[in-house]
Design a protein around this motif. Structure first.
Motif, PDB file in Angstrom:
ATOM      1  N   GLY A 270       0.800  -1.213   0.000  1.00 34.81           N
ATOM      2  CA  GLY A 270       0.000   0.000   0.000  1.00 34.81           C
ATOM      3  C   GLY A 270       0.833   1.262   0.000  1.00 34.81           C
ATOM      4  O   GLY A 270       0.369   2.327   0.413  1.00 34.81           O
ATOM      5  N   LEU A 271       2.063   1.166  -0.504  1.00 35.88           N
ATOM      6  CA  LEU A 271       2.947   2.330  -0.630  1.00 35.88           C
ATOM      7  C   LEU A 271       2.735   2.903  -2.026  1.00 35.88           C
ATOM      8  O   LEU A 271       3.433   2.573  -2.978  1.00 35.88           O
ATOM      9  N   LEU A 272       1.749   3.773  -2.119  1.00 36.81           N
ATOM     10  CA  LEU A 272       1.244   4.219  -3.411  1.00 36.81           C
ATOM     11  C   LEU A 272       2.130   5.265  -4.066  1.00 36.81           C
ATOM     12  O   LEU A 272       2.234   5.323  -5.286  1.00 36.81           O
ATOM     13  N   PHE A 273       2.789   6.106  -3.272  1.00 38.07           N
ATOM     14  CA  PHE A 273       3.653   7.155  -3.792  1.00 38.07           C
ATOM     15  C   PHE A 273       5.018   7.001  -3.139  1.00 38.07           C
ATOM     16  O   PHE A 273       5.174   7.228  -1.935  1.00 38.07           O
ATOM     17  N   VAL A 274       6.004   6.585  -3.941  1.00 39.63           N
ATOM     18  CA  VAL A 274       7.343   6.267  -3.431  1.00 39.63           C
ATOM     19  C   VAL A 274       8.380   6.919  -4.329  1.00 39.63           C
ATOM     20  O   VAL A 274       8.224   6.966  -5.552  1.00 39.63           O
ATOM     21  N   SER A 297       9.367  18.671 -10.691  1.00 39.03           N
ATOM     22  CA  SER A 297      10.428  18.697 -11.704  1.00 39.03           C
ATOM     23  C   SER A 297      10.178  17.648 -12.780  1.00 39.03           C
ATOM     24  O   SER A 297      10.384  17.900 -13.974  1.00 39.03           O
ATOM     25  N   ILE A 298       9.750  16.464 -12.371  1.00 35.06           N
ATOM     26  CA  ILE A 298       9.487  15.400 -13.344  1.00 35.06           C
ATOM     27  C   ILE A 298       8.432  15.848 -14.352  1.00 35.06           C
ATOM     28  O   ILE A 298       8.602  15.696 -15.570  1.00 35.06           O
ATOM     29  N   ASP A 299       7.349  16.420 -13.853  1.00 31.21           N
ATOM     30  CA  ASP A 299       6.282  16.858 -14.757  1.00 31.21           C
ATOM     31  C   ASP A 299       6.720  18.020 -15.643  1.00 31.21           C
ATOM     32  O   ASP A 299       6.324  18.103 -16.814  1.00 31.21           O
ATOM     33  N   ALA A 300       7.549  18.916 -15.087  1.00 34.01           N
ATOM     34  CA  ALA A 300       8.024  20.055 -15.879  1.00 34.01           C
ATOM     35  C   ALA A 300       8.898  19.584 -17.036  1.00 34.01           C
ATOM     36  O   ALA A 300       8.803  20.109 -18.151  1.00 34.01           O
ATOM     37  N   PHE A 301       9.751  18.587 -16.792  1.00 30.51           N
ATOM     38  CA  PHE A 301      10.643  18.100 -17.840  1.00 30.51           C
ATOM     39  C   PHE A 301       9.923  17.225 -18.854  1.00 30.51           C
ATOM     40  O   PHE A 301      10.252  17.240 -20.045  1.00 30.51           O
ATOM     41  N   ASN A 302       8.942  16.436 -18.395  1.00 33.02           N
ATOM     42  CA  ASN A 302       8.360  15.402 -19.245  1.00 33.02           C
ATOM     43  C   ASN A 302       6.965  15.715 -19.755  1.00 33.02           C
ATOM     44  O   ASN A 302       6.417  14.965 -20.562  1.00 33.02           O
ATOM     45  N   GLY A 303       6.370  16.823 -19.266  1.00 37.87           N
ATOM     46  CA  GLY A 303       5.011  17.138 -19.685  1.00 37.87           C
ATOM     47  C   GLY A 303       3.987  16.148 -19.165  1.00 37.87           C
ATOM     48  O   GLY A 303       2.919  15.969 -19.769  1.00 37.87           O
ATOM     49  N   THR A 304       4.305  15.502 -18.055  1.00 37.48           N
ATOM     50  CA  THR A 304       3.413  14.508 -17.462  1.00 37.48           C
ATOM     51  C   THR A 304       2.558  15.146 -16.373  1.00 37.48           C
ATOM     52  O   THR A 304       2.719  16.320 -16.045  1.00 37.48           O
ATOM     53  N   ASN A 305       1.675  14.355 -15.792  1.00 31.23           N
ATOM     54  CA  ASN A 305       0.808  14.822 -14.708  1.00 31.23           C
ATOM     55  C   ASN A 305       0.838  13.772 -13.606  1.00 31.23           C
ATOM     56  O   ASN A 305      -0.086  12.975 -13.457  1.00 31.23           O
ATOM     57  N   THR A 306       1.931  13.770 -12.839  1.00 31.72           N
ATOM     58  CA  THR A 306       2.089  12.744 -11.809  1.00 31.72           C
ATOM     59  C   THR A 306       1.046  12.908 -10.710  1.00 31.72           C
ATOM     60  O   THR A 306       0.575  11.915 -10.139  1.00 31.72           O
ATOM     61  N   GLY A 307       0.666  14.155 -10.404  1.00 29.24           N
ATOM     62  CA  GLY A 307      -0.405  14.352  -9.443  1.00 29.24           C
ATOM     63  C   GLY A 307      -1.673  13.653  -9.885  1.00 29.24           C
ATOM     64  O   GLY A 307      -2.357  12.997  -9.091  1.00 29.24           O
ATOM     65  N   GLY A 308      -2.009  13.778 -11.172  1.00 28.33           N
ATOM     66  CA  GLY A 308      -3.179  13.090 -11.715  1.00 28.33           C
ATOM     67  C   GLY A 308      -3.037  11.579 -11.643  1.00 28.33           C
ATOM     68  O   GLY A 308      -4.006  10.861 -11.357  1.00 28.33           O
ATOM     69  N   MET A 309      -1.817  11.078 -11.892  1.00 33.83           N
ATOM     70  CA  MET A 309      -1.578   9.633 -11.795  1.00 33.83           C
ATOM     71  C   MET A 309      -1.822   9.138 -10.372  1.00 33.83           C
ATOM     72  O   MET A 309      -2.368   8.047 -10.161  1.00 33.83           O
ATOM     73  N   ILE A 310      -1.413   9.937  -9.391  1.00 31.41           N
ATOM     74  CA  ILE A 310      -1.622   9.551  -7.992  1.00 31.41           C
ATOM     75  C   ILE A 310      -3.111   9.492  -7.679  1.00 31.41           C
ATOM     76  O   ILE A 310      -3.590   8.541  -7.039  1.00 31.41           O
ATOM     77  N   ASP A 312      -5.492   8.950  -9.866  1.00 26.50           N
ATOM     78  CA  ASP A 312      -6.013   7.778 -10.562  1.00 26.50           C
ATOM     79  C   ASP A 312      -5.780   6.513  -9.742  1.00 26.50           C
ATOM     80  O   ASP A 312      -6.651   5.637  -9.648  1.00 26.50           O
ATOM     81  N   ALA A 313      -4.582   6.408  -9.165  1.00 27.12           N
ATOM     82  CA  ALA A 313      -4.264   5.231  -8.353  1.00 27.12           C
ATOM     83  C   ALA A 313      -5.134   5.188  -7.094  1.00 27.12           C
ATOM     84  O   ALA A 313      -5.577   4.114  -6.664  1.00 27.12           O
ATOM     85  N   ILE A 314      -5.395   6.357  -6.497  1.00 27.27           N
ATOM     86  CA  ILE A 314      -6.285   6.422  -5.336  1.00 27.27           C
ATOM     87  C   ILE A 314      -7.690   5.979  -5.736  1.00 27.27           C
ATOM     88  O   ILE A 314      -8.349   5.203  -5.013  1.00 27.27           O
ATOM     89  N   ASP A 315      -8.177   6.477  -6.874  1.00 27.43           N
ATOM     90  CA  ASP A 315      -9.495   6.052  -7.356  1.00 27.43           C
ATOM     91  C   ASP A 315      -9.576   4.534  -7.514  1.00 27.43           C
ATOM     92  O   ASP A 315     -10.568   3.900  -7.155  1.00 27.43           O
ATOM     93  N   ALA A 316      -8.501   3.954  -8.080  1.00 25.74           N
ATOM     94  CA  ALA A 316      -8.479   2.498  -8.284  1.00 25.74           C
ATOM     95  C   ALA A 316      -8.502   1.764  -6.951  1.00 25.74           C
ATOM     96  O   ALA A 316      -9.202   0.743  -6.803  1.00 25.74           O
ATOM     97  N   ARG A 317      -7.769   2.266  -5.979  1.00 28.42           N
ATOM     98  CA  ARG A 317      -7.763   1.649  -4.645  1.00 28.42           C
ATOM     99  C   ARG A 317      -9.165   1.733  -4.009  1.00 28.42           C
ATOM    100  O   ARG A 317      -9.653   0.779  -3.402  1.00 28.42           O
ATOM    101  N   LEU A 318      -9.793   2.895  -4.118  1.00 31.01           N
ATOM    102  CA  LEU A 318     -11.135   3.061  -3.548  1.00 31.01           C
ATOM    103  C   LEU A 318     -12.148   2.143  -4.234  1.00 31.01           C
ATOM    104  O   LEU A 318     -13.015   1.559  -3.575  1.00 31.01           O
ATOM    105  N   ALA A 319     -12.041   2.030  -5.547  1.00 26.40           N
ATOM    106  CA  ALA A 319     -12.960   1.149  -6.278  1.00 26.40           C
ATOM    107  C   ALA A 319     -12.783  -0.300  -5.867  1.00 26.40           C
ATOM    108  O   ALA A 319     -13.769  -1.046  -5.713  1.00 26.40           O
ATOM    109  N   ALA A 320     -11.528  -0.714  -5.663  1.00 24.89           N
ATOM    110  CA  ALA A 320     -11.252  -2.082  -5.239  1.00 24.89           C
ATOM    111  C   ALA A 320     -11.808  -2.349  -3.841  1.00 24.89           C
ATOM    112  O   ALA A 320     -12.356  -3.419  -3.570  1.00 24.89           O
ATOM    113  N   ARG A 321     -11.694  -1.355  -2.956  1.00 21.91           N
ATOM    114  CA  ARG A 321     -12.246  -1.506  -1.606  1.00 21.91           C
ATOM    115  C   ARG A 321     -13.769  -1.614  -1.651  1.00 21.91           C
ATOM    116  O   ARG A 321     -14.374  -2.419  -0.927  1.00 21.91           O
ATOM    117  N   ALA A 322     -14.389  -0.796  -2.504  1.00 20.32           N
ATOM    118  CA  ALA A 322     -15.848  -0.804  -2.597  1.00 20.32           C
ATOM    119  C   ALA A 322     -16.361  -2.142  -3.140  1.00 20.32           C
ATOM    120  O   ALA A 322     -17.450  -2.590  -2.777  1.00 20.32           O
TER     121      ALA A 322
END
Length: 324
Positions: A270-274, A297-310, A312-322
């Motif tokens: 359950g270590l979702l953000f490491v 810095s990662i998102d600035a260099f790569n144009g990614t959205n790591t906050g959004g990925m986190i 998404d992972a929380i949503d998946a965990r909540l759905a699995a619990r439900a």
């Protein structure tokens, strides 16, 4: 993944007034959550209360914005029941990883059946950055944990140059490079033993640190991105908090191998953000699970959205619990 329902989120972190919004990962995650319509609350670890079988937090609703010097607005304090009133608790206060920190993990563990806590508090407690990593010693530089001066002298003689650092330090604080002469080694060991009750870590010095110390972020066991942190002039420490600079990077085959080895266990715990630290493209030095950084810095260099990925992972965990 599509977010269906806004969440109520309690963020256990450091004071909002002191964060640096240009690089603070927690603020980055809060912005991403707010953009999804989540209702955010802020509280400090000392604001936790256990009463009559419930874990409460005196928290304030907060709105965040990316405006330096005007980055948050608080509402009036509320007493939240963390098991009944919120969907997610983000445990994001910075170390030191001391008894106060450990106590907070014990309290938050008591709401786990009702509320998702990220990262899992029991796993955080059982995975200190410089001890959990010992499970993956095959990827590490030669390492010793001790309080014994003679052991350190022997280790120095074997490896020529070493790095000495506190077992529960953070942000590059009190990290020392000791050269072949061993000058001041005895005094340094005396200082460490007088300052901390626990042993300290000693590692063989890796010259490749001059080219950078790579922070690799994994979200629910999967690689989200990486940033290379380059030490400033005259420094071996590459932490951005002590003057290191960030640079765009890609992962080596060895780093991918390390991530593949760690990923399933991080997910299981359950270590979702490491955030893991790798020197010279091959030497794993830490597994950061308390309040990892680097995603801005990662998102600035790569144009990614790591906050959004986190989220998404929380949503998946909540759905699995439900669904369980």
């Amino acid at each position: 993944m599509t977010q269906l329902n806004p969440l109520t989120v309690a963020v256990q972190m450091d004071p909002m007034e002191g964060i640096r919004i240009g690089g603070d990962s927690t603020f980055h995650i809060m912005l991403a959550g707010q953009a999804r319509g989540h209702r955010l609350y802020h509280y400090l670890a000392p604001d936790l209360t256990y009463r009559d079988g419930r874990v409460l937090a005196k928290a304030r609703p907060v709105k965040v914005q990316k405006v330096e010097g005007d980055h948050f607005v608080f509402g009036e304090p509320e007493m939240l029941d963390l098991g009944r009133d919120v969907d997610v608790v983000l445990m994001r206060q910075d170390p030191p990883f001391d008894l106060s920190y450990i106590t907070a993990t014990h309290l938050l563990e008591r709401v786990q059946e009702e509320t998702l806590v990220v990262n899992d508090p029991a796993s955080v407690r059982n995975a200190p950055e410089k001890l959990f990593v010992l499970d993956y010693a095959r990827f590490m530089p030669p390492t010793m944990i001790t309080r014994d001066l003679e052991q350190v002298k022997s280790f120095l003689a074997q490896h020529g140059e070493i790095v000495v650092k506190p077992l529960y330090g953070n942000a590059g604080n009190a990290v020392f490079h000791v050269g072949r002469s061993g000058a001041n080694l005895s005094a340094l060991v005396e200082l460490f033993n007088a300052s901390w009750v626990e042993p300290f870590m000693v590692q063989a010095f890796i010259p490749g640190v001059a080219e950078g110390d790579k922070r690799i972020v994994l979200v629910d066991g999967e690689v989200a991105g990486a940033v290379n942190r380059i030490p400033g002039a005259g420094e071996i420490r590459s932490n951005l908090a002590v003057g290191g600079s960030a640079a765009k990077t890609v992962l080596t085959e060895r780093e991918l191998e390390i991530c593949e080895a760690l990923g399933p266990e991080l997910k299981r715990r359950g270590l979702l953000f490491v955030g893991i630290d790798v020197i010279g493209g091959e030497w794993l030095t830490e597994i950061n699970v308390t309040s990892p950084t680097g995603i801005v810095s990662i998102d600035a260099f790569n144009g990614t959205n790591t906050g959004g990925m986190i989220w998404d992972a929380i949503d998946a965990r909540l759905a699995a619990r439900a669904a369980a």
